[in-house]
Write an enzyme that holds these catalytic residues in place. Structure first.
Site, PDB file in Angstrom:
ATOM      1  N   LYS A 177      10.289  -4.843  -0.444  1.00  0.00           N
ATOM      2  CA  LYS A 177      10.568  -5.450   0.861  1.00  0.00           C
ATOM      3  C   LYS A 177      11.833  -4.886   1.496  1.00  0.00           C
ATOM      4  O   LYS A 177      12.656  -4.251   0.857  1.00  0.00           O
ATOM      5  CB  LYS A 177      10.574  -6.972   0.743  1.00  0.00           C
ATOM      6  CG  LYS A 177       9.124  -7.475   0.601  1.00  0.00           C
ATOM      7  CD  LYS A 177       8.947  -8.954   0.704  1.00  0.00           C
ATOM      8  CE  LYS A 177       7.448  -9.266   0.608  1.00  0.00           C
ATOM      9  NZ  LYS A 177       7.182 -10.684   0.426  1.00  0.00           N
TER      10      LYS A 177
ATOM     11  N   ARG B 220       5.232 -10.998  -7.860  1.00  0.00           N
ATOM     12  CA  ARG B 220       4.140 -10.286  -7.175  1.00  0.00           C
ATOM     13  C   ARG B 220       4.657  -8.887  -6.853  1.00  0.00           C
ATOM     14  O   ARG B 220       5.590  -8.746  -6.073  1.00  0.00           O
ATOM     15  CB  ARG B 220       3.784 -11.065  -5.905  1.00  0.00           C
ATOM     16  CG  ARG B 220       2.679 -10.469  -5.067  1.00  0.00           C
ATOM     17  CD  ARG B 220       2.471 -11.317  -3.802  1.00  0.00           C
ATOM     18  NE  ARG B 220       1.403 -10.787  -2.988  1.00  0.00           N
ATOM     19  CZ  ARG B 220       1.559  -9.786  -2.124  1.00  0.00           C
ATOM     20  NH1 ARG B 220       2.732  -9.216  -1.967  1.00  0.00           N
ATOM     21  NH2 ARG B 220       0.525  -9.364  -1.421  1.00  0.00           N
TER      22      ARG B 220
END
Ligand code: HH2
Length: 278
Positions: free
Chosen positions: A220, A255
Site C-alpha cells: 500500500k 492479507r
C-alpha cells in the site's frame, strides 16, 4: 504430528491475494483470465498461504464500480477452477450480496466486505443467511472518493468504535459471533501517514475488541510515502515490516500479495518469539 507446531501456532495466518481485475493498484490485469488467476492461486497455495482472497472489483482509490454480472462472470469460473484443487479456505472480496451469494455457491466460505455489510440494504441479512465467515472492514467514504480529505480526531478510537458497532449490527442481524472478523482498512479513507501509521501502531486496540483481526497493508501507498517513494512493485520490505507489526499486535491474519516471503518472515518472527518463552 508436525515437528514444529509450536513455531507456527502463534503467528498470523497468511491470506494470499488473487485479483481477477484489470485495474488493481499493484497487479491489475495480470490474472484476469480464469486460467491465469487459478494458476496464480495455486502458486500461492504452494508458497504456504493459509487462505486465498479472490476479488473481481478493484477498490483502489478512484476505482470505478464493476457491474454485478461482470463481477460474477469473472469470479465463478475462477472459483470453480480453484475450488477443486485448493486445500485451503477461499474468501471472496466483494461488497455486493448477489456476488457473495454466487461466490459462496461456487465454493468460497468467507465473505470479505470492505463496506462492512453497508453497501446494500440486504447485506446484513445475506451474510446471516449464508452462514459464512464475514470480514468487516473499516472504510470512510467509498472507493471513488475516499481519499479526498479524510479527517479523524482519533483514528484508532474511531475505527475501533466503528468496527465494534458493525459487529453488533451483524450479530443483531443473525451473524454468529464466531463468524466475524474485523479489519482496520489500511488505506481506505485514511491519509497516507497521518492516519495509516497511527492505526498500525494502535492495532492492539483493535485486537482488544475480541474478534480475529485481518490486516491488509501489502504494497500500500503509505510504504512508499515513508520510504523513498517506492512504487507498488518495490514495497515488499515495507509490506513485511507491516505484517510483523501486525503479528506483534496479535492480528489473526495478514492479507498479502507476496506469500512466500511473508510466510518466511512470520515463521522466523514466531520462532524467535517462541525461543524467548520459558
Ligand atoms: N485491501 C484491498 C482490497 N481488499 N480487503 C480487506 N479486508 N482488507 C484490505 O486491506 C483490503 C481488502 C486493496 O488491495 P488490492 O486487493 O491489492 O487492490 P485492489 O483493491 O486495487 O484490487
Amino acid at each position: 504430528m508436525s515437528s514444529q507446531p509450536q513455531i507456527h501456532a502463534r503467528r498470523p495466518r497468511v491470506m494470499g491475494i488473487v485479483n481477477a481485475t484489470p485495474d488493481s493498484f499493484s497487479d491489475g490485469g495480470r490474472y484476469l483470465a480464469p486460467e491465469a488467476a487459478a494458476a496464480h492461486a495455486l502458486k500461492l497455495v504452494g508458497e504456504g498461504a493459509d487462505i486465498l482472497d479472490i476479488g473481481a472489483e478493484s477498490t483502489r482509490p478512484g476505482a470505478e464500480p464493476v457491474p454485478e454480472e461482470v463481477e460474477i462472470a469473472r469470479l465463478v469460473p475462477l472459483l470453480a477452477a480453484v475450488r477443486d484443487v485448493s486445500p485451503i479456505p477461499i474468501s471472496v472480496d466483494t461488497m455486493k450480496p448477489a456476488v457473495a451469494r454466487a461466490a459462496i455457491a461456487a465454493g468460497a466460505t468467507i465473505w470479505n466486505d470492505v463496506t462492512a455489510l453497508r453497501h446494500a440494504p440486504d447485506s446484513l441479512e445475506t451474510a446471516a443467511t449464508l452462514g459464512c465467515d464475514v470480514i468487516l472492514m473499516h472504510m470512510r467514504g467509498e472507493p471513488r472518493t475516499m481519499q479526498a480529505a479524510p479527517h479523524y480526531d482519533d483514528v484508532v478510537a474511531e475505527v475501533a468504535a466503528f468496527l465494534a458497532e458493525r459487529a453488533e449490527r451483524a450479530m443483531a442481524a443473525g451473524v454468529a459471533r464466531e463468524r466475524i472478523w474485523l479489519d482496520p482498512g489500511i488505506g481506505f479513507g485514511k491519509h497516507t501517514t497521518r492516519h495509516n501509521l497511527p492505526l498500525l501502531a494502535g492495532l492492539d486496540r483493535i485486537v482488544a475488541l475480541g474478534f480475529p483481526v485481518l490486516l491488509g497493508a501489502s504494497r500500500k501507498r503509505f510504504i512508499g510515502a515513508v520510504s523513498r517513494d517506492a512504487g507498488p512493485a518495490e514495497r515488499l520490505g515495507g509490506s513485511i515490516a507491516a505484517a510483523i507489526a501486525g503479528a506483534a499486535a496479535g492480528v489473526a491474519a495478514v492479507r498479502v500479495h507476496d506469500v512466500a516471503e511473508t510466510v518466511q518472515a512470520l515463521d522466523v518472527w514466531a520462532a524467535i518469539a517462541a525461543a524467548r518463552e520459558p
